[in-house]
Each structure stands twice: as structure tokens, then as C-alpha cells.
Design an enzyme around this catalytic site. Structure first.
Site, mmCIF file in Angstrom:
data_model
loop_
_atom_site.group_PDB
_atom_site.id
_atom_site.type_symbol
_atom_site.label_atom_id
_atom_site.label_comp_id
_atom_site.label_asym_id
_atom_site.label_seq_id
_atom_site.Cartn_x
_atom_site.Cartn_y
_atom_site.Cartn_z
ATOM 1 N N GLU A 183 68.070 -32.915 -31.015
ATOM 2 C CA GLU A 183 67.928 -31.480 -30.791
ATOM 3 C C GLU A 183 66.498 -31.055 -31.125
ATOM 4 O O GLU A 183 66.188 -30.774 -32.297
ATOM 5 C CB GLU A 183 68.891 -30.708 -31.694
ATOM 6 N N HIS A 206 72.080 -30.570 -39.475
ATOM 7 C CA HIS A 206 71.614 -29.655 -38.421
ATOM 8 C C HIS A 206 70.287 -29.028 -38.856
ATOM 9 O O HIS A 206 70.092 -28.736 -40.040
ATOM 10 C CB HIS A 206 72.676 -28.572 -38.179
HETATM 11 C C1 PEP Z 1 72.577 -26.126 -31.802
HETATM 12 O O1 PEP Z 1 72.231 -25.304 -32.637
HETATM 13 O O2 PEP Z 1 73.122 -27.196 -32.133
HETATM 14 C C2 PEP Z 1 72.315 -25.798 -30.412
HETATM 15 C C3 PEP Z 1 72.253 -26.766 -29.559
HETATM 16 O O3 PEP Z 1 72.125 -24.458 -30.128
HETATM 17 P P1 PEP Z 1 71.876 -23.814 -28.681
HETATM 18 O O4 PEP Z 1 72.782 -24.494 -27.697
HETATM 19 O O5 PEP Z 1 72.222 -22.363 -28.871
HETATM 20 O O6 PEP Z 1 70.457 -24.037 -28.358
#
Ligand code: PEP
Length: 238
Positions: A164, A107
């Protein structure tokens, strides 16, 4: 007569609670989620719903999920790069496997706050595989996919990728579904047949704009997953 075959994908909807919720709060979340599911006669079973609680909650989360007969599985949020031994503070794959079948790896918050680099991420993927845990590998750009490509392919693609983008995490500013789709499609060109999720400011209002995209196989949800009823809306709307 033309017969059209629709290929229905099974969506992954994954909650990442990060460093939130005590054991008691975990129990309450699961009971509230279950009340919402049963009250609204929601079919959660058609989607793969996974909750990544903190290590200390994993055992009780599994107990509650079984007790409530909830179609939800557990994930850990991290894994030691080592097997058992003198690694103070680490939680190893065998310990996780007692309570979960999935583990989040790489992550961006771990890369940023704990100095994890691609080598460390590769060791963690290896440990996950060794203990038959399915890694949910987070990547924020295509370079990170390239650097993990051999690792992913050597495990016969038994891995889930979550795209992400950094700017979208916790910011309330999600990527556009079109850009997320284009990155997911490029990821699939590099590592065929691997499920690709989108993560970053997903809510019940925008989730479907991502999950309806052909190359996106689900979502990883941080902040919005902390509220069980909002997360249930995300599951329903996906
Ligand atoms: C994450 O940290 O994996 C994430 C997607 O956070 P958020 O949904 O809060 O943006």
C-alpha cells in the site's frame, strides 16, 4: 496437440472499514451486500472475500454472515502485541480468534498515528501466529518487507502481504498497475510464495487493472468498501 494449463489464482478481496460503522450499520451493510449477491446471482465463493470491521462489530458480523450463509469471512484490524493480562484497551489474539481468522497488521495509519514501528509489528505478527490468525501485513515499501522477512519466512509464509503506497491511500490516486506489479514481483523474490495484494484507492473501475497482473493476488480496499454495492462491484470486476 498442445495442452495449456492455466494456473487460476484465488483472489483475496479484503474490505478495511477502518474506524467506521456501528454494529447496526455493520448489519445493514451485510444485508445490503447479501441482497446484491443474491439479486445478481453473483458467485462470491470463487474469491476470498474478507471484511475487517471494528472490534465491536466482529461478533455480530459473524452472526449475520452465518445467518445469511454469506461466503464472507471476518478480519480484525489490529491485535495486541501481548497475550491476556494488564494491558488496558488492548484486544488480544485469543479474543479475536473467537470471531475472525485474519488480522490486519502494520497498517500505515497505525504506523503514522500510533507510533508502531517494525518491532511492534513483528510482535503483532507473532501473536497472530500464536493464535492461528492469518496476518495481513501492510507494507508501503520494500524496506518494510526486508525488515519482516525473517518473521514471514519463519512462519512458512502463512501470511498475506498488502503493498500500500502511502500516496495512494485514501487519495483517489491509485498507483499504476505496472508499478504495483513490479513491486509485487520484487516482494515475491524476497518472500517466495506469499500472496501479495495491492491497496490504495481501489474502486470498481480500476480493480481489474490490478488483479489481472500476474504477481498481484487481490486487493485491500478502504474507502470504496464502505458502500456494500460498490464493494460488490469490486468483487465482481476483480
Ligand atoms: C487502506 O487504507 O488500506 C486503503 C487501501 O484505503 P483506500 O482504499 O481508501 O485508499
Amino acid at each position: 496437440m498442445t495442452i495449456q494449463l492455466y494456473h487460476m489464482k484465488k483472489l483475496f478481496i479484503i474490505a478495511n472499514w477502518k474506524s467506521n460503522k456501528t454494529v447496526k450499520e455493520t448489519e445493514k451493510w451485510l444485508h445490503d451486500f447479501d441482497d446484491g449477491v443474491k439479486g445478481g446471482k453473483t458467485r462470491v465463493g470463487g474469491k476470498k472475500v474478507i471484511v475487517a470491521s471494528s472490534f465491536v462489530s466482529l461478533e455480530h458480523a459473524r452472526y449475520c454472515m452465518r445467518n445469511l450463509k454469506l461466503s464472507v469471512e471476518s478480519a480484525a484490524q489490529d491485535i495486541s502485541p501481548f497475550d491476556k493480562g494488564a494491558y488496558t484497551g488492548e484486544v488480544n489474539g485469543a479474543q479475536i480468534k473467537e470471531f475472525a481468522n485474519y488480522v490486519i497488521v502494520g497498517h500505515s495509519e497505525r504506523r503514522k498515528n500510533f507510533g508502531e514501528d517494525d518491532d511492534m509489528v513483528a510482535k503483532k505478527i507473532e501473536m497472530a501466529m500464536k493464535h492461528s490468525l492469518i496476518p495481513i501485513l501492510c507494507i508501503s515499501n520494500l524496506d518494510q518487507v526486508q525488515s519482516s522477512r525473517f518473521k514471514i519466512q519463519s512462519y512458512d509464509n502463512r501470511i498475506i502481504l498488502a503493498y500500500e503506497p502511502l500516496f495512494a491511500i485514501g487519495s483517489g490516486q491509485a498507483d499504476t498497475p505496472q508499478n504495483a506489479e513490479s513491486v509485487a514481483a520484487k516482494i515475491k523474490e524476497i518472500v517466495n510464495d506469499t500472496p501479495v495484494l495491492y491497496g490504495g484507492s481501489v474502486t470498481s473501475l480500476n480493480v481489474n487493472s490490478f488483479t489481472k497482473m500476474p504477481s498481484i493476488d487481490g486487493v485491500l480496499v478502504g474507502g470504496a468498501s464502505l458502500n456494500p454495492l460498490e464493494f460488490l462491484e469490486i468483487v465482481k470486476n476483480a
